[in-house]
Scaffold this motif. Structure first.
Motif, mmCIF file in Angstrom:
data_model
loop_
_atom_site.group_PDB
_atom_site.id
_atom_site.type_symbol
_atom_site.label_atom_id
_atom_site.label_comp_id
_atom_site.label_asym_id
_atom_site.label_seq_id
_atom_site.Cartn_x
_atom_site.Cartn_y
_atom_site.Cartn_z
ATOM 1 N N ALA A 5 0.842 -1.195 0.000
ATOM 2 C CA ALA A 5 0.000 0.000 0.000
ATOM 3 C C ALA A 5 0.874 1.241 0.000
ATOM 4 O O ALA A 5 2.025 1.215 0.435
ATOM 5 N N LEU A 6 0.289 2.314 -0.489
ATOM 6 C CA LEU A 6 0.930 3.620 -0.451
ATOM 7 C C LEU A 6 0.189 4.494 0.552
ATOM 8 O O LEU A 6 -1.046 4.517 0.561
ATOM 9 N N LEU A 7 0.927 5.202 1.379
ATOM 10 C CA LEU A 7 0.352 6.205 2.275
ATOM 11 C C LEU A 7 0.949 7.542 1.887
ATOM 12 O O LEU A 7 2.164 7.744 2.016
ATOM 13 N N ALA A 8 0.122 8.440 1.406
ATOM 14 C CA ALA A 8 0.591 9.760 0.996
ATOM 15 C C ALA A 8 0.105 10.805 1.995
ATOM 16 O O ALA A 8 -1.085 10.866 2.307
ATOM 17 N N ARG A 9 1.043 11.612 2.503
ATOM 18 C CA ARG A 9 0.674 12.653 3.456
ATOM 19 C C ARG A 9 0.117 13.848 2.702
ATOM 20 O O ARG A 9 0.670 14.280 1.687
ATOM 21 N N THR A 19 -1.850 -0.911 -3.789
ATOM 22 C CA THR A 19 -1.023 -0.811 -4.977
ATOM 23 C C THR A 19 -0.627 -2.193 -5.470
ATOM 24 O O THR A 19 -0.412 -3.102 -4.689
ATOM 25 N N GLU A 20 -0.572 -2.328 -6.761
ATOM 26 C CA GLU A 20 -0.137 -3.556 -7.409
ATOM 27 C C GLU A 20 1.340 -3.406 -7.743
ATOM 28 O O GLU A 20 1.755 -2.394 -8.303
ATOM 29 N N LEU A 21 2.123 -4.394 -7.417
ATOM 30 C CA LEU A 21 3.550 -4.345 -7.687
ATOM 31 C C LEU A 21 3.947 -5.212 -8.877
ATOM 32 O O LEU A 21 5.134 -5.410 -9.125
ATOM 33 N N ASP A 22 2.967 -5.700 -9.629
ATOM 34 C CA ASP A 22 3.261 -6.583 -10.754
ATOM 35 C C ASP A 22 4.156 -5.925 -11.799
ATOM 36 O O ASP A 22 4.980 -6.596 -12.416
ATOM 37 N N ASP A 23 3.999 -4.630 -12.014
ATOM 38 C CA ASP A 23 4.791 -3.930 -13.018
ATOM 39 C C ASP A 23 6.043 -3.284 -12.444
ATOM 40 O O ASP A 23 6.793 -2.621 -13.160
#
Length: 182
Positions: A5-9, A19-23
């Motif tokens: 996952a992404l956590l954006a402040r 988030t998908e990390l396949d790419d």
């Protein structure tokens, strides 16, 4: 099983996204993904965990180099996602240390003195080896990656694998938004 996952402040707190990390094949790809999620070049945290194995945190602040923490380098080395995080620099290696000199290769592709098959190897089964070098069964990286966000080095090192990301998110005040993408 993996979770990423992404956590954006943001001005209003933290925003989480699954988030998908396949790419994603390199740390640079992961950093670019984090920067795309950034609001006004603010902090973005990438959480990656393998259930009961290891977790990693990548922190991207604007155009600065990413800061990385991995809870167990040896466990992460056995994972394709973990290998993305385990750079030569993070492991304390010189770049290209793991690339054999072509002059030292035998005709069968093994290095001089290297066993031709696994049966000849005296290597300890408990030792994890990536690219011919031992990888420690311990945390690696920036242990103060979250210190200014409320998670000290001591707290980070004390985290268990099972609930580490939830504990970190709770300390950041982002537990509810992280839970929405789990």
């Amino acid at each position: 099983m993996y979770f990423a996952a992404l956590l954006a402040r943001t001005e209003d707190g933290w925003e989480a996204s699954d988030t998908e990390l396949d790419d994603v094949e390199t740390l640079s790809d992961l950093t670019d993904l984090a920067r795309e999620a950034s609001v006004d070049d603010d902090t973005v945290l990438v959480f990656i965990e393998q259930e009961d194995g290891w977790f990693g945190v990548v922190r991207v602040d604007g155009e600065e180099d990413p800061r990385i923490y991995v809870s167990d380098a040896a466990a992460a080395a056995r994972s394709s996602y973990g290998e993305i995080l385990l750079t030569d620099e993070l492991l304390g290696r010189e770049p290209d240390d793991d690339v054999p000199d072509l002059d030292s290769l035998d005709l069968d592709g093994t290095e001089d003195g290297e066993p031709d098959n696994e049966a000849d190897s005296d290597e300890d089964e408990d030792e994890d080896v990536t690219s011919g070098e031992a990888v420690p069964h311990s945390p690696v990286g920036d242990r103060e990656v979250l210190a200014d966000l409320g998670v000290s080095e001591k707290e980070l090192l004390a985290l268990g694998e099972g609930d580490a990301l939830n504990t970190i998110a709770d300390a950041l005040g982002a537990a509810e938004v992280l839970e929405t993408v789990r």
